[in-house]
Design a protein around this motif. Structure first.
Motif, PDB file in Angstrom:
ATOM      1  N   ASN A 128      63.387 -65.147  46.384  1.00 38.27           N
ATOM      2  CA  ASN A 128      63.083 -65.963  45.217  1.00 38.27           C
ATOM      3  C   ASN A 128      61.815 -66.747  45.531  1.00 38.27           C
ATOM      4  OD1 ASN A 128      65.298 -64.902  43.801  1.00 38.27           O
ATOM      5  ND2 ASN A 128      66.667 -66.379  44.785  1.00 38.27           N
ATOM      6  N   ALA A 129      61.792 -68.039  45.440  1.00 34.51           N
ATOM      7  CA  ALA A 129      60.572 -68.800  45.748  1.00 34.51           C
ATOM      8  C   ALA A 129      60.666 -69.483  47.102  1.00 34.51           C
ATOM      9  CB  ALA A 129      60.317 -69.826  44.646  1.00 34.51           C
ATOM     10  N   ALA A 130      61.702 -69.176  47.875  1.00 35.01           N
ATOM     11  CA  ALA A 130      61.907 -69.840  49.168  1.00 35.01           C
ATOM     12  C   ALA A 130      61.333 -68.993  50.299  1.00 35.01           C
ATOM     13  CB  ALA A 130      63.396 -70.090  49.398  1.00 35.01           C
ATOM     14  N   ASP A 131      60.511 -69.630  51.136  1.00 31.74           N
ATOM     15  CA  ASP A 131      59.863 -68.935  52.246  1.00 31.74           C
ATOM     16  C   ASP A 131      60.415 -69.388  53.580  1.00 31.74           C
ATOM     17  OD1 ASP A 131      58.152 -67.709  50.438  1.00 31.74           O
ATOM     18  OD2 ASP A 131      56.534 -69.138  50.757  1.00 31.74           O
ATOM     19  N   ASP A 132      60.512 -68.432  54.510  1.00 33.83           N
ATOM     20  CA  ASP A 132      60.728 -68.745  55.925  1.00 33.83           C
ATOM     21  C   ASP A 132      59.463 -68.279  56.621  1.00 33.83           C
ATOM     22  OD1 ASP A 132      61.415 -68.432  58.758  1.00 33.83           O
ATOM     23  OD2 ASP A 132      63.440 -68.937  58.095  1.00 33.83           O
ATOM     24  N   LEU A 133      58.613 -69.244  56.962  1.00 29.65           N
ATOM     25  CA  LEU A 133      57.283 -68.976  57.487  1.00 29.65           C
ATOM     26  C   LEU A 133      57.256 -69.250  58.979  1.00 29.65           C
ATOM     27  CD1 LEU A 133      54.306 -68.353  56.633  1.00 29.65           C
ATOM     28  CD2 LEU A 133      54.020 -70.802  56.317  1.00 29.65           C
ATOM     29  N   SER A 134      56.787 -68.284  59.751  1.00 29.24           N
ATOM     30  CA  SER A 134      56.641 -68.453  61.191  1.00 29.24           C
ATOM     31  C   SER A 134      55.610 -69.542  61.472  1.00 29.24           C
ATOM     32  CB  SER A 134      56.166 -67.136  61.807  1.00 29.24           C
ATOM     33  OG  SER A 134      55.762 -67.302  63.138  1.00 29.24           O
ATOM     34  N   PRO A 135      55.759 -70.242  62.583  1.00 26.95           N
ATOM     35  CA  PRO A 135      54.657 -71.110  63.010  1.00 26.95           C
ATOM     36  C   PRO A 135      53.441 -70.244  63.348  1.00 26.95           C
ATOM     37  CG  PRO A 135      56.597 -71.374  64.436  1.00 26.95           C
ATOM     38  CD  PRO A 135      56.893 -70.262  63.486  1.00 26.95           C
ATOM     39  N   ASP A 136      52.280 -70.870  63.474  1.00 23.71           N
ATOM     40  CA  ASP A 136      51.073 -70.135  63.855  1.00 23.71           C
ATOM     41  C   ASP A 136      51.314 -69.314  65.113  1.00 23.71           C
ATOM     42  OD1 ASP A 136      49.482 -70.965  61.792  1.00 23.71           O
ATOM     43  OD2 ASP A 136      48.280 -72.372  62.964  1.00 23.71           O
ATOM     44  N   ARG A 137      50.928 -68.064  65.071  1.00 23.88           N
ATOM     45  CA  ARG A 137      50.981 -67.171  66.231  1.00 23.88           C
ATOM     46  C   ARG A 137      49.537 -66.838  66.580  1.00 23.88           C
ATOM     47  NH1 ARG A 137      55.934 -64.546  66.429  1.00 23.88           N
ATOM     48  NH2 ARG A 137      55.258 -64.015  68.529  1.00 23.88           N
ATOM     49  N   THR A 138      49.061 -67.326  67.706  1.00 25.94           N
ATOM     50  CA  THR A 138      47.672 -67.158  68.101  1.00 25.94           C
ATOM     51  C   THR A 138      47.340 -65.695  68.345  1.00 25.94           C
ATOM     52  OG1 THR A 138      47.685 -69.342  69.097  1.00 25.94           O
ATOM     53  CG2 THR A 138      45.921 -67.856  69.783  1.00 25.94           C
ATOM     54  N   LEU A 139      46.199 -65.269  67.796  1.00 25.82           N
ATOM     55  CA  LEU A 139      45.742 -63.892  67.969  1.00 25.82           C
ATOM     56  C   LEU A 139      44.680 -63.820  69.063  1.00 25.82           C
ATOM     57  CD1 LEU A 139      45.336 -62.876  64.211  1.00 25.82           C
ATOM     58  CD2 LEU A 139      47.260 -62.396  65.726  1.00 25.82           C
ATOM     59  N   THR A 140      44.644 -62.705  69.760  1.00 28.08           N
ATOM     60  CA  THR A 140      43.590 -62.417  70.729  1.00 28.08           C
ATOM     61  C   THR A 140      42.817 -61.202  70.216  1.00 28.08           C
ATOM     62  OG1 THR A 140      44.854 -60.856  72.073  1.00 28.08           O
ATOM     63  CG2 THR A 140      45.112 -63.213  72.593  1.00 28.08           C
ATOM     64  N   ASN A 141      41.869 -60.712  71.003  1.00 32.82           N
ATOM     65  CA  ASN A 141      41.120 -59.531  70.577  1.00 32.82           C
ATOM     66  C   ASN A 141      41.851 -58.231  70.918  1.00 32.82           C
ATOM     67  OD1 ASN A 141      40.774 -59.632  73.308  1.00 32.82           O
ATOM     68  ND2 ASN A 141      38.553 -59.351  73.258  1.00 32.82           N
ATOM     69  N   GLN A 142      43.058 -58.320  71.478  1.00 33.62           N
ATOM     70  CA  GLN A 142      43.896 -57.155  71.763  1.00 33.62           C
ATOM     71  C   GLN A 142      45.065 -57.128  70.767  1.00 33.62           C
ATOM     72  OE1 GLN A 142      43.131 -54.894  74.231  1.00 33.62           O
ATOM     73  NE2 GLN A 142      41.278 -56.122  74.414  1.00 33.62           N
ATOM     74  N   PHE A 143      45.401 -55.942  70.284  1.00 33.28           N
ATOM     75  CA  PHE A 143      46.522 -55.834  69.357  1.00 33.28           C
ATOM     76  C   PHE A 143      47.810 -56.324  70.020  1.00 33.28           C
ATOM     77  CE2 PHE A 143      43.936 -52.684  67.022  1.00 33.28           C
ATOM     78  CZ  PHE A 143      44.101 -53.193  65.744  1.00 33.28           C
ATOM     79  N   ALA A 144      48.628 -57.019  69.250  1.00 33.47           N
ATOM     80  CA  ALA A 144      49.952 -57.459  69.694  1.00 33.47           C
ATOM     81  C   ALA A 144      50.888 -57.386  68.498  1.00 33.47           C
ATOM     82  CB  ALA A 144      49.900 -58.887  70.231  1.00 33.47           C
ATOM     83  N   VAL A 145      52.164 -57.120  68.769  1.00 33.98           N
ATOM     84  CA  VAL A 145      53.168 -57.139  67.710  1.00 33.98           C
ATOM     85  C   VAL A 145      53.804 -58.524  67.707  1.00 33.98           C
ATOM     86  CG1 VAL A 145      55.341 -56.165  66.874  1.00 33.98           C
ATOM     87  CG2 VAL A 145      53.601 -54.667  67.883  1.00 33.98           C
ATOM     88  N   LEU A 146      53.699 -59.194  66.588  1.00 35.77           N
ATOM     89  CA  LEU A 146      54.256 -60.534  66.417  1.00 35.77           C
ATOM     90  C   LEU A 146      55.538 -60.410  65.622  1.00 35.77           C
ATOM     91  CD1 LEU A 146      50.926 -62.259  65.364  1.00 35.77           C
ATOM     92  CD2 LEU A 146      51.824 -61.941  67.667  1.00 35.77           C
ATOM     93  N   GLN A 147      56.642 -60.877  66.184  1.00 40.92           N
ATOM     94  CA  GLN A 147      57.935 -60.786  65.504  1.00 40.92           C
ATOM     95  C   GLN A 147      58.334 -62.142  64.932  1.00 40.92           C
ATOM     96  OE1 GLN A 147      60.897 -59.163  68.193  1.00 40.92           O
ATOM     97  NE2 GLN A 147      60.546 -57.158  67.270  1.00 40.92           N
ATOM     98  N   HIS A 148      58.917 -62.084  63.745  1.00 43.77           N
ATOM     99  CA  HIS A 148      59.469 -63.291  63.128  1.00 43.77           C
ATOM    100  C   HIS A 148      60.873 -62.968  62.629  1.00 43.77           C
ATOM    101  CE1 HIS A 148      59.860 -67.026  61.072  1.00 43.77           C
ATOM    102  NE2 HIS A 148      59.847 -66.479  59.879  1.00 43.77           N
ATOM    103  N   PRO A 149      61.918 -63.296  63.425  1.00 41.05           N
ATOM    104  CA  PRO A 149      63.284 -63.042  62.971  1.00 41.05           C
ATOM    105  C   PRO A 149      63.755 -64.152  62.031  1.00 41.05           C
ATOM    106  CG  PRO A 149      63.301 -63.890  65.207  1.00 41.05           C
ATOM    107  CD  PRO A 149      61.860 -63.774  64.795  1.00 41.05           C
ATOM    108  N   VAL A 150      64.395 -63.752  60.951  1.00 43.92           N
ATOM    109  CA  VAL A 150      64.952 -64.703  59.986  1.00 43.92           C
ATOM    110  C   VAL A 150      66.450 -64.416  59.911  1.00 43.92           C
ATOM    111  CG1 VAL A 150      64.868 -65.551  57.613  1.00 43.92           C
ATOM    112  CG2 VAL A 150      62.767 -64.780  58.744  1.00 43.92           C
ATOM    113  N   TYR A 151      67.251 -65.337  60.450  1.00 45.58           N
ATOM    114  CA  TYR A 151      68.691 -65.112  60.596  1.00 45.58           C
ATOM    115  C   TYR A 151      69.499 -65.470  59.358  1.00 45.58           C
ATOM    116  CZ  TYR A 151      67.243 -64.786  65.438  1.00 45.58           C
ATOM    117  OH  TYR A 151      66.605 -64.419  66.595  1.00 45.58           O
ATOM    118  N   ARG A 152      68.942 -66.290  58.507  1.00 45.51           N
ATOM    119  CA  ARG A 152      69.640 -66.708  57.284  1.00 45.51           C
ATOM    120  C   ARG A 152      68.711 -66.554  56.092  1.00 45.51           C
ATOM    121  NH1 ARG A 152      75.078 -67.310  58.123  1.00 45.51           N
ATOM    122  NH2 ARG A 152      75.507 -68.566  59.924  1.00 45.51           N
ATOM    123  N   ASN A 153      69.288 -66.321  54.927  1.00 46.25           N
ATOM    124  CA  ASN A 153      68.529 -66.216  53.697  1.00 46.25           C
ATOM    125  C   ASN A 153      67.754 -67.521  53.484  1.00 46.25           C
ATOM    126  OD1 ASN A 153      67.679 -66.158  51.041  1.00 46.25           O
ATOM    127  ND2 ASN A 153      69.693 -65.792  50.178  1.00 46.25           N
TER     128      ASN A 153
END
Length: 176
Positions: A128-153
């Motif tokens: 709906n209009a409710a967001d679960d937003l990850s805190p800032d995840r710093t990027l480098t010049n190398q690819f990385a997979v950033l995970q954001h688990p959301v355990y509740r609606n």
């Protein structure tokens, strides 16, 4: 925990282990870290369509979801953003079968920065209009997979249901 070893003594052919979807809980914290999970199924739900936000710039075309729905890493097509808080949201495929119980919806974003300016990314889930937003995840010049688990609606904090899982959007937001 500063080390973890998984396996056994190897001696000869046929003494190999195949481990899939390994989960380690340390018993502290909230919902998922304090319980035993039992048998689980992890299903990948890929983006299927844009959800009208379009704050990021596609490398080609106008279909943002088509640029990030690849099964494996694909550096030939991508989305970019330089404006803090630029956001793209996507609908995702429904699960193959209605889940009996959903422990989490996890956003995986593969990202890197392409210049020397400090950059961050915030994966997110919206219901709906409710967001679960990850805190800032710093990027480098190398690819990385950033995970954001959301355990509740995010819309009310209740456990996930088939209906709320199917209504969820996933997304990315440019951090500061």
């Amino acid at each position: 925990i500063d080390r973890l070893a998984v396996g056994g003594v190897r001696s000869g052919a046929g003494n190999e282990w195949d481990i899939d979807d390994f989960i380690l809980c340390d018993g502290s914290g909230g919902y998922m870290n304090a319980q035993l999970t039992g048998d689980l199924k992890i299903e990948t739900l890929r983006p299927t369509a844009d959800s009208g936000t379009g704050g990021w710039t596609p490398s080609s075309g106008t279909d943002h979801a088509a640029l990030i729905d690849d099964v494996g890493p694909n550096d030939a097509d991508f989305l970019t953003a330089v404006t803090v808080s630029a956001r793209d949201l996507f609908t995702v495929a429904d699960p193959a079968a209605a889940p009996l119980l959903t422990h989490a919806l996890v956003v995986n974003a593969r990202a890197r920065r392409t210049d020397t300016t400090a950059r961050a990314l915030r994966p997110l889930v919206r219901v709906n209009a409710a967001d679960d937003l990850s805190p800032d995840r710093t990027l480098t010049n190398q690819f990385a997979v950033l995970q954001h688990p959301v355990y509740r609606n995010p819309d009310g904090g209740a456990a996930w249901t088939g209906t709320t899982l199917n209504a969820a959007l996933i997304g990315i937001e440019a951090g500061s």
